[in-house]
Motif scaffolding. Sequence first.
Motif, mmCIF file in Angstrom:
data_model
loop_
_atom_site.group_PDB
_atom_site.id
_atom_site.type_symbol
_atom_site.label_atom_id
_atom_site.label_comp_id
_atom_site.label_asym_id
_atom_site.label_seq_id
_atom_site.Cartn_x
_atom_site.Cartn_y
_atom_site.Cartn_z
ATOM 1 N N ILE A 48 24.554 4.614 32.113
ATOM 2 C CA ILE A 48 23.133 4.454 31.779
ATOM 3 C C ILE A 48 22.266 5.375 32.629
ATOM 4 N N MET A 49 22.738 5.686 33.845
ATOM 5 C CA MET A 49 21.965 6.585 34.698
ATOM 6 C C MET A 49 22.020 8.020 34.182
ATOM 7 N N TRP A 50 23.014 8.302 33.367
ATOM 8 C CA TRP A 50 23.126 9.621 32.743
ATOM 9 C C TRP A 50 22.276 9.733 31.478
ATOM 10 N N LEU A 51 21.628 8.656 31.073
ATOM 11 C CA LEU A 51 20.865 8.659 29.815
ATOM 12 C C LEU A 51 19.788 9.733 29.804
ATOM 13 N N ALA A 52 19.244 10.040 30.994
ATOM 14 C CA ALA A 52 18.190 11.047 31.085
ATOM 15 C C ALA A 52 18.621 12.377 30.483
ATOM 16 N N ALA A 53 19.891 12.751 30.712
ATOM 17 C CA ALA A 53 20.354 14.076 30.276
ATOM 18 C C ALA A 53 20.276 14.257 28.757
ATOM 19 N N PRO A 54 20.919 13.392 27.963
ATOM 20 C CA PRO A 54 20.837 13.609 26.512
ATOM 21 C C PRO A 54 19.444 13.375 25.934
ATOM 22 N N LEU A 55 18.698 12.424 26.489
ATOM 23 C CA LEU A 55 17.343 12.189 25.988
ATOM 24 C C LEU A 55 16.476 13.424 26.181
ATOM 25 N N THR A 56 16.639 14.045 27.334
ATOM 26 C CA THR A 56 15.884 15.262 27.616
ATOM 27 C C THR A 56 16.250 16.364 26.635
ATOM 28 N N GLY A 57 17.547 16.522 26.385
ATOM 29 C CA GLY A 57 17.989 17.535 25.433
ATOM 30 C C GLY A 57 17.452 17.285 24.038
ATOM 31 N N LEU A 58 17.423 16.026 23.628
ATOM 32 C CA LEU A 58 16.928 15.661 22.298
ATOM 33 C C LEU A 58 15.472 16.074 22.127
ATOM 34 N N LEU A 59 14.693 15.929 23.192
ATOM 35 C CA LEU A 59 13.266 16.249 23.127
ATOM 36 C C LEU A 59 12.995 17.732 23.367
ATOM 37 N N VAL A 60 13.664 18.296 24.353
ATOM 38 C CA VAL A 60 13.310 19.636 24.812
ATOM 39 C C VAL A 60 13.849 20.735 23.903
ATOM 40 N N GLN A 61 15.097 20.643 23.477
ATOM 41 C CA GLN A 61 15.712 21.781 22.791
ATOM 42 C C GLN A 61 15.039 22.140 21.465
ATOM 43 N N PRO A 62 14.735 21.175 20.561
ATOM 44 C CA PRO A 62 14.032 21.578 19.327
ATOM 45 C C PRO A 62 12.662 22.183 19.614
ATOM 46 N N ILE A 63 11.972 21.657 20.640
ATOM 47 C CA ILE A 63 10.642 22.187 20.984
ATOM 48 C C ILE A 63 10.749 23.621 21.479
ATOM 49 N N ILE A 64 11.666 23.850 22.409
ATOM 50 C CA ILE A 64 11.837 25.203 22.952
ATOM 51 C C ILE A 64 12.309 26.158 21.860
ATOM 52 N N GLY A 65 13.219 25.698 21.003
ATOM 53 C CA GLY A 65 13.685 26.540 19.900
ATOM 54 C C GLY A 65 12.551 26.922 18.971
#
Length: 526
Positions: A48-65
């Motif tokens: 659960i402490m690793w949840l930050a990593a995929p959540l961040t990717g879900l939000l950041v990558q489409p925006i940056i792309g």
Amino acid sequence: MNKRKLSFWEIWNMSFGFLGIQFGMALQGGFMSRIFQTLGAEIYDIPIMWLAAPLTGLLVQPIIGYLSDRTWSPRWGRRRPYFLVGAILSSIALFIVPHSPFLWVAAGLLWILDASINISMEPFRALVADKLPDSQRSYGFLVQTLIIGVGTFVASSLPWMVSKLGASDSAPSGVLPMSVKVAFAVGACIFLISILYTVFTTKEYPPEDMEEFEKEKQKKNSFISDILGNIGNMPLTMKKLGVVQFFSWFAFFTMWGLTNPALTEHIFKTPNPTKELYAVESKNTDLIKKYQTEFLTIAKRDTLFFNNALQDTLVNDLNLVHLYKEQYNAIKNTEERGNYLTSIAQDFDQEKTWYWVSNNKFQKSSNLVGSYNGVYGLSSMVFALILVFYTSKRRINRKYVHMVSLILGGIGFISMYFIPSPEWLILSFSLVGFAWGSILSMPYAMLSSSVDPKKMGVIMGIFNMFIVIPQIIAALGGINFTYKLLGDGAINAMIIAGISLIIAGLCNFLITNKDAITYNPKEIKN
């Protein structure tokens, strides 16, 4: 646009920044769970402490792309500004992470670190598709994988390397050893330097129709509707690849989250020293005596170890702490030190001697887990190197290469449960590396041959959903639920990772698009 074929060194230069990105990812993936454990996290809390990593990717990558598709600067290009911003933020986060004083601080810094890595990483994927003709796509992604392999191997071994150079593996309870702090600082420097190398050695193509590009930029911002529209109109090949990606990344997220506790417990027999573990082991008088003997053995040759232990209330009387430290440091002969320590050992706190020996073993075995973990980077590099030479002259069947590689990786994970000694981890992680090398290249080569080049950035960002969604499911209980079906030991998580990777391999049978499976030269009509 007719793109010219690039030389090996041109492809190398534009991919070199991935060395730094992989340093960040390898240090994050290989050592964040160790940091969490050192700061007091229980094994079942780690996913659960690793949840930050995929959540961040879900939000950041489409925006940056999306943003990088709509960016153009005659000096800085389209993707390079994002490389640079991400590199600066990642380097700062990498430097700070191992100095976290509390668990919540480390978890927050993981969020910042992962967001920063994503800002750099997504445009790098799009850059390969931007710069290379379709005939070189497999080759380009494989060169990128080759560099990633080097980064994974070296970064994963950094704490072990700096430990061998003299940095301490010992630290008080709740503090990371100097070997980890130095490793993260080195990683931060390499991250920034390698990105700067690519930024200053690589040029980008301008938009094919600048007038149309400027008109598109002037349109009312329709980010959300554009993203949703692209998701709704997702190519069928992309959806099928998404199924393969789901099981692949569930497996690797499991590895990053639980490899350290699984292998330190099951293979090295050196679990993280907790009060609960001490409550069990303290009932065994012979075992406690063994720890006391080991403490004296380490302390007589390692002055930093003993001095840190003294400061960590090894002796409850503060006056004795100062006296023993002064007398101990005045003795230069190792054997005399041993005799002196034996004479004062009755004043040492039993739990503290147990903790310092156990933690020393845990930190050293964690270094070795990281080092063995780096083998998968090395084997992915070999995998990429072989295919780089092959694809420079010939076409490959991406589908079957990916299938076989994933199945071999699954066997590697499962083998960790059965191997008799740590040395066998070289074989296990070598097999895992074949899967990792393929995951970093084949899906992107297949995807980039199946989508509109004008939307390459946003499509690569959306494709990231198939990476982060399985990680979110894993973090929210998927790992804990599935591995506990096999038993309580964290090593069972590696079996689950193996099964998941084999399923991912078999799902490649879903891929039927001929252009995705292999490069097919288009006929030129007169």
